[in-house]
Structures are given as structure tokens and as C-alpha cells.
Design a protein around this motif. Structure first.
Motif, PDB file in Angstrom:
ATOM      1  N   HIS A  32      -9.788   4.847   1.036  1.00 17.56           N
ATOM      2  CA  HIS A  32      -8.891   3.693   0.899  1.00 17.56           C
ATOM      3  C   HIS A  32      -8.827   2.886   2.207  1.00 17.56           C
ATOM      4  O   HIS A  32      -7.795   2.283   2.510  1.00 17.56           O
ATOM      5  CB  HIS A  32      -7.497   4.177   0.518  1.00 17.56           C
ATOM      6  N   ILE A  37       0.834  -1.212   0.000  1.00 13.17           N
ATOM      7  CA  ILE A  37       0.000   0.000   0.000  1.00 13.17           C
ATOM      8  C   ILE A  37       0.866   1.257   0.000  1.00 13.17           C
ATOM      9  O   ILE A  37       0.362   2.353   0.250  1.00 13.17           O
ATOM     10  CB  ILE A  37      -0.964   0.037   1.202  1.00 13.17           C
ATOM     11  N   THR A  66      -0.381   3.940  -2.179  1.00  8.13           N
ATOM     12  CA  THR A  66      -1.634   4.488  -1.674  1.00  8.13           C
ATOM     13  C   THR A  66      -1.367   5.492  -0.559  1.00  8.13           C
ATOM     14  O   THR A  66      -1.987   6.552  -0.478  1.00  8.13           O
ATOM     15  CB  THR A  66      -2.537   3.356  -1.146  1.00  8.13           C
TER      16      THR A  66
END
Length: 478
Positions: free
Chosen positions: A460, A20, A23
Motif C-alpha cells: 500500500h 487512508i 488502510t
């Protein structure tokens, strides 16, 4: 010439867990963008393939196919240690499909290891050592390889190492990075959560090199000199990001942003007299942030200052970050906050000489500082760092390039009995910081300022919840 510059995906997280990293914080590949802008100014057709970008396709095969679709004459790959093997996977695929395409690799990993890489990886034609703008421009212009300083190349069955290239003396002679070549910029490139108030955000650098020599820092590309853009150039760069892309927050990723006090004073004067409506973050070194300068930064629009502290243990500090003292670091944090600025402490766990006791001292020190934010990286020995030659004497080292990303412990110091113990200590003390009532109170007091970060986190949420589990103590996970 048609040139494609590539930022490989690499391995940016922990094995067995969903990556991630992009992200949480997707950063533009600034080095590649600077080279792209320079080559474009020289008249070449330049594209940038960011394999970590917001519109990237997954997998080496798909990325290689995209590169090949553009029929490049030259492919340049800039790779960190953890990204090098992914970059080479692309090179193998490109070479098989298009033997005429020349392939050059550069970046910190290449600059640290040099000629040995050409001997081990046959599908690379050239290595670019150090700064890439002039070296790649001469290569693209058709200069004979033997005349290009900073280049390592193949001559028949052998490898030739040319003399090193001198550093670019005038940083203002370089064009602004070619941000426009990134698909999805700036909205798809996000700054770390809770480090900004307004969006979109962007990143920039305003200097190269560092005269200091911390044990863990690889200076293979820009060496130990220090060069900088003028205050006027930096102001124009900020204005360009605002006017061209609508940027409202900038993080300056300089190691020594405030080293030239006169430069920063002039920049702050420009930003105060002719405000851009842009906030910014930057880093300061202990000893390079007097009270007047801090007030100037605040008035010019600075929001958060990062301070590289690394450890709260006096002996480790003396060994790994000479010239910085634990109590001086405490004083710097105090004065930054007294000036009305946020402060983020940057720390490192698992340094040579580390023990469970030194980790506890650092954890206690972190909490005592009253920081607004903290980052704890996992010490990773890199080939160009001063600690590299003796690293095997200092502990157990697994040189798995893919995991050498400061997010995995590939080195376990002699004072720690196992990697599992080190992971458990890391998880415990990172969680300790974010569970601290005083930190949570400060965070709640800024909920409105954090609204855009909170909205992004909610969008997210599954990914961030998955990442949170990585920091749970091992005995609680089944």
C-alpha cells in the motif's frame, strides 16, 4: 425479526486528503458485533453492514441500497461524532425507500446528546442510550417503547425519554462478538503497522467502564463503573479467535485491562499453562502495572503495552489526567521495557491550556522516554467529556462533527495563536519522533519481526507516501 446493524463510514482523516485510516488500521466494530451476537442468540436474523470494511461499497447511496436489498425490519446505526452525519444520510435514504423500516441510533454521540437528536433529525425513530444489547433485544421482541429502559422515542409530536437502563452486571453472560458477520474478517481487518509479529490479527474488549475521569474522555455509554469478563471467559474468547478464524495476534482495547490484578494474574496463569500460540497487546494505566504483573504479561505472550500519558507538562497533566504524574509515567515506561516488553506512548496535543512551550516540553519528554512507538492524537472536545461545558472559554472551537475525529484540530487553545500554528507544531513534533536516531536504531533492530508490516506497507506504498506528506512542515509544502 430481520435486523441490520450499521457501522457508518464517517470522516476519518483530514479534509482534502485521501482517507487512508482503514488502510493503516481497520478495526472491527466490536460494540455492534456484541449486539449482533446477542440478538442472534435471541433468535433474530442479523446482518452487519460495515461501511468501512474491506469489502464495503463507496458512498451512502450504494450502502443504503445494500441495506435495502436485505429488506430489514429494523436498522440499528452505531455512530461516533464524526460518523453520525454519514449514518443519518443512510437513514434518510432508507426512510424514503422503506417507510415501514424502523431506525434506531446508538453509540457514544447519541448517548452524550440524547433527546435533542430526535428533535433535529426526523428520520430517526429511536435512540438507544448506553449499552445496546438488552435495549435492542426488547425493541426487536416487540416490547412497547414506553416499557423499554434506555430508549428515547417519538410519541406523536413529542419526544419521550425513558429511564436509563442499568448496566449488565454479568459480563460473562454475553456471547462472543459475532466476528463471522464481517465480510473479509480477519484478513481484511488489520492492526496498526509494526504492532504485531504474526498475522492475522483481531481485536477484543474484556471490560467496560472506567472509574477515572480524565477531562477529555467521554464516558456516556459505559459510565464510570467498571465491569469485566472473568479470566476464563477471556481465555476462551482468545481461543475462539484462534480456532475459528486462525488469529495469531490480538489487541485488547480496554481502558483498564490490568485494573483487576487478580483477574489478569489468573489469565496469565491460564495462558502460560495452556499456551494458545497467540501474542497480544494491551494498555496499562500508570499505577496499575507492578513488576511482577509485567513479567506475567510477558510470559503469557504480551508483546506491546500502551500507556496513556497525554502530555509531558506537569500542569496540564494535573488538570487533564488527575492521579497520574509525569515522573510516574516515566517510571512505568522504564519498567515495562525492563520486563522485556515493548511500550507505546499515547499522547494528545492541543489540550486546553496548551502553549507552544508545553508542546515543546511534551516533545522533549517523548524523546527522553525511549519509546518503541508513539501515537499523538489531536485533542477533540466531545459532548460527553468533562471539558465540554467550558470548552468555549478555553479557546476557539469549531464544532464540525465530521472533523471531530482526533485527526483534525477543531479546537485551538487560547495559548496558541492559530490552527495553522497548531498544525505546524503537530507536524514538526510527530516527524521529530520518527526522525530520532535512537528510535530508528531500535526499529532497524527489529526488521525481521517487522517483516509482515513492511510487506503490507509496500503493498500500500502510494497511500502511505501520501499520508507521510501530511506530516511535512507546512512551509515545505507548495
Amino acid at each position: 425479526m430481520r435486523i441490520i446493524l450499521v457501522h457508518p463510514a464517517g470522516s476519518n482523516w483530514m479534509p482534502g486528503k485521501k482517507d487512508i485510516s482503514a488502510t493503516a488500521n481497520r478495526m472491527a466494530p466490536l460494540g455492534l458485533l456484541s449486539i449482533a451476537a446477542y440478538l442472534a442468540r435471541e433468535g433474530h436474523e442479523v446482518f452487519v453492514q460495515d461501511c468501512l470494511g474491506p469489502r464495503a461499497v463507496p458512498g451512502a447511496g450504494a450502502n443504503a441500497a445494500r441495506i435495502l436489498e436485505m429488506a430489514p425490519d429494523l436498522v440499528g446505526v452505531s455512530a461516533t461524532t464524526s460518523g453520525f452525519l454519514d449514518g443519518y444520510d443512510l437513514a434518510v435514504r432508507i426512510r424514503a425507500a422503506s417507510p415501514r423500516t424502523r431506525i434506531v441510533f446508538g453509540g457514544v454521540h447519541v448517548s452524550a446528546l440524547g433527546a435533542a437528536l430526535l428533535e433535529q433529525f426526523p428520520d430517526i425513530d429511536f435512540l438507544c442510550m448506553g449499552e445496546g444489547e438488552l435495549t435492542l433485544a426488547e425493541l426487536a421482541a416487540g416490547q412497547p417503547p414506553e416499557k423499554i429502559t434506555g430508549l428515547i422515542w417519538r410519541d406523536g409530536g413529542g419526544v419521550v425519554v425513558n429511564p436509563p437502563r442499568e448496566a449488565i452486571p454479568d459480563m460473562d453472560s454475553l456471547p462472543f462478538p459475532a466476528y463471522e458477520k464481517l465480510a473479509g474478517f480477519p484478513r481484511g481487518y488489520n492492526l496498526p503497522l509494526f504492532s504485531y509479529i504474526d498475522t492475522p490479527g483481531a481485536t477484543m474488549t474484556t471490560s467496560r467502564g472506567c472509574p477515572y475521569q480524565c477531562s477529555y474522555c467521554d464516558r456516556s455509554v459505559f459510565k464510570r463503573g467498571y465491569r469485566w469478563n472473568s479470566a476464563g471467559y477471556v481465555y476462551d474468547h482468545m481461543q475462539y479467535l484462534r480456532d475459528r478464524f486462525g488469529v495469531r495476534h490480538i489487541t485488547v482495547y480496554d481502558d483498564l485491562f490490568t485494573a483487576r490484578r487478580d483477574r489478569i494474574a489468573r489469565l496469565c496463569d491460564l495462558l502460560t499453562q495452556k499456551p494458545l500460540g497467540v501474542r497480544f497487546n494491551c494498555a496499562v494505566r500508570v499505577g496499575h502495572a507492578d513488576d511482577d504483573l509485567l513479567r506475567m504479561l510477558r510470559d503469557a505472550g504480551a508483546l506491546q503495552l500502551s500507556v496513556g500519558i497525554e502530555t509531558g507538562d506537569h500542569d496540564l497533566m494535573r488538570t487533564h489526567k488527575p492521579g497520574v504524574d509525569v515522573e510516574d509515567a516515566r517510571d512505568t515506561v522504564r519498567r515495562i521495557q525492563a520486563a522485556g516488553l515493548r511500550v507505546k506512548g499515547l499522547f494528545m496535543m492541543g489540550l486546553p491550556g496548551e502553549t507552544a512551550a508545553s508542546i515543546r516540553r511534551t516533545s522533549d519528554f517523548v524523546l527522553s522516554l525511549g519509546l518503541d512507538d508513539m501515537n499523538m492524537s489531536k485533542f477533540t472536545p466531545f459532548p460527553g467529556a468533562p471539558v465540554w461545558p467550558t470548552i468555549h472559554q478555553e479557546g476557539a472551537f469549531d464544532p464540525d462533527w465530521r472533523q471531530m475525529n482526533c485527526l483534525n484540530f477543531v479546537f485551538v487553545p487560547n495559548g496558541i495563536d492559530s490552527k495553522e500554528t497548531l498544525d505546524q507544531l503537530y507536524n514538526t513534533h510527530v516527524k521529530r519522533f520518527y526522525s530520532d536516531p535512537a528510535w530508528r536504531k531500535r526499529f532497524r533492530g527489529r526488521i525481521w519481526e517487522h517483516r509482515r508490516s513492511i510487506a503490507y506497507a509496500l503493498k500500500h506504498l502510494p497511500a502511505f507516501l501520501s499520508a507521510k506528506k501530511s506530516f511535512e512542515p507546512a512551509e515545505k509544502r507548495t
